[in-house]
Design a protein around this motif. Structure first.
Motif, mmCIF file in Angstrom:
data_model
loop_
_atom_site.group_PDB
_atom_site.id
_atom_site.type_symbol
_atom_site.label_atom_id
_atom_site.label_comp_id
_atom_site.label_asym_id
_atom_site.label_seq_id
_atom_site.Cartn_x
_atom_site.Cartn_y
_atom_site.Cartn_z
ATOM 1 N N UNK A 80 -26.521 -26.015 -15.861
ATOM 2 C CA UNK A 80 -27.421 -27.161 -15.828
ATOM 3 C C UNK A 80 -28.743 -26.722 -15.211
ATOM 4 N N UNK A 81 -29.684 -27.614 -15.176
ATOM 5 C CA UNK A 81 -30.921 -27.356 -14.451
ATOM 6 C C UNK A 81 -30.637 -27.454 -12.960
ATOM 7 N N UNK A 82 -31.453 -26.800 -12.174
ATOM 8 C CA UNK A 82 -31.362 -26.925 -10.717
ATOM 9 C C UNK A 82 -31.847 -28.322 -10.345
ATOM 10 N N UNK A 141 -34.549 -31.150 2.362
ATOM 11 C CA UNK A 141 -35.581 -30.200 1.947
ATOM 12 C C UNK A 141 -34.991 -28.811 1.666
ATOM 13 N N UNK A 142 -35.476 -28.174 0.602
ATOM 14 C CA UNK A 142 -35.059 -26.827 0.200
ATOM 15 C C UNK A 142 -33.562 -26.696 -0.070
ATOM 16 N N UNK A 143 -32.898 -27.795 -0.418
ATOM 17 C CA UNK A 143 -31.472 -27.773 -0.747
ATOM 18 C C UNK A 143 -31.308 -28.284 -2.170
ATOM 19 N N UNK A 144 -30.524 -27.553 -2.962
ATOM 20 C CA UNK A 144 -30.412 -27.818 -4.392
ATOM 21 C C UNK A 144 -28.959 -27.704 -4.842
ATOM 22 N N UNK A 149 -29.206 -19.025 -0.187
ATOM 23 C CA UNK A 149 -28.077 -19.131 0.732
ATOM 24 C C UNK A 149 -27.151 -20.216 0.183
ATOM 25 N N UNK A 150 -25.956 -19.824 -0.288
ATOM 26 C CA UNK A 150 -25.002 -20.790 -0.842
ATOM 27 C C UNK A 150 -24.348 -21.538 0.311
ATOM 28 N N UNK A 151 -24.369 -22.865 0.244
ATOM 29 C CA UNK A 151 -23.761 -23.677 1.305
ATOM 30 C C UNK A 151 -22.380 -24.193 0.924
ATOM 31 N N UNK A 152 -22.129 -24.397 -0.373
ATOM 32 C CA UNK A 152 -20.815 -24.874 -0.821
ATOM 33 C C UNK A 152 -20.666 -24.573 -2.306
ATOM 34 N N UNK A 153 -19.416 -24.325 -2.715
ATOM 35 C CA UNK A 153 -19.132 -24.110 -4.124
ATOM 36 C C UNK A 153 -17.765 -24.685 -4.443
ATOM 37 N N UNK A 164 -18.268 -24.030 -12.194
ATOM 38 C CA UNK A 164 -18.695 -23.742 -10.839
ATOM 39 C C UNK A 164 -19.818 -24.712 -10.507
ATOM 40 N N UNK A 165 -19.623 -25.505 -9.454
ATOM 41 C CA UNK A 165 -20.665 -26.393 -8.943
ATOM 42 C C UNK A 165 -21.073 -25.853 -7.581
ATOM 43 N N UNK A 166 -22.358 -25.652 -7.400
ATOM 44 C CA UNK A 166 -22.820 -24.963 -6.217
ATOM 45 C C UNK A 166 -23.962 -25.711 -5.556
ATOM 46 N N UNK A 167 -23.916 -25.772 -4.236
ATOM 47 C CA UNK A 167 -25.047 -26.240 -3.438
ATOM 48 C C UNK A 167 -25.644 -25.024 -2.763
ATOM 49 N N UNK A 168 -26.962 -24.952 -2.760
ATOM 50 C CA UNK A 168 -27.603 -23.795 -2.135
ATOM 51 C C UNK A 168 -28.922 -24.201 -1.519
ATOM 52 N N UNK A 169 -29.403 -23.362 -0.626
ATOM 53 C CA UNK A 169 -30.688 -23.554 0.033
ATOM 54 C C UNK A 169 -31.581 -22.356 -0.259
ATOM 55 N N UNK A 170 -32.865 -22.610 -0.249
ATOM 56 C CA UNK A 170 -33.836 -21.524 -0.368
ATOM 57 C C UNK A 170 -34.475 -21.340 1.005
ATOM 58 N N UNK A 171 -34.429 -20.100 1.517
ATOM 59 C CA UNK A 171 -34.971 -19.768 2.839
ATOM 60 C C UNK A 171 -36.043 -18.713 2.685
ATOM 61 N N UNK A 172 -37.002 -18.684 3.621
ATOM 62 C CA UNK A 172 -38.028 -17.637 3.579
ATOM 63 C C UNK A 172 -37.381 -16.255 3.712
#
Length: 121
Positions: free
Chosen positions: A47-49, A55-58, A94-98, A111-119
């Motif tokens: 799917x699309x992100x 913030x910064x969590x997808x 950074x994957x937070x949950x899958x 696979x369903x994934x939650x992730x964050x983008x970090x500097x």
């Protein structure tokens, strides 16, 4: 003697049999079907992100079919999409949950994934 390149016998006679240019190999169609099926089994879609309220969590979801290891292709597709999404923003993933679903052959695995983008440091 038989010339395998031209399919002719000495004296210009065309050889008969399965290697004749006018009579293609009998298994050629079968092989084409197998190759087409194998290529379809290797595919995974995602799917699309989607941005969450944090913030910064997808989140992203991916699926694949064919074989017992289709979940691995779904996982890899989701990871690649998440990594690409963050890298386009100059960040790291950074994957937070899958959550992984599907274990039986020839069913859709996901696979369903939650992730964050970090500097990047």
């Amino acid at each position: 003697m038989f010339n395998t390149v031209s399919g002719r016998r000495p004296g210009g006679a065309v050889a008969s049999g399965p290697h004749n240019a006018r009579n293609p190999l009998p298994g050629r169609a079968f092989i084409a079907v197998i190759v087409a099926c194998a290529s379809l089994m290797g595919c995974a879609t995602s799917s699309d992100v989607v941005a969450t309220s944090k913030p910064n969590t997808y989140t992203i979801a991916a699926s694949a079919t064919g074989g017992r290891m289709a979940w691995a292709r779904a996982h890899e597709q989701a990871m690649n999409q998440a990594r690409d999404y963050c890298e386009r923003r100059g960040m790291q993933t950074s994957v937070t949950a899958e959550t992984v679903s599907g274990v039986q052959m020839l069913t859709e695995h996901g696979s369903s994934m939650s992730f964050e983008c970090h500097p990047k440091f």
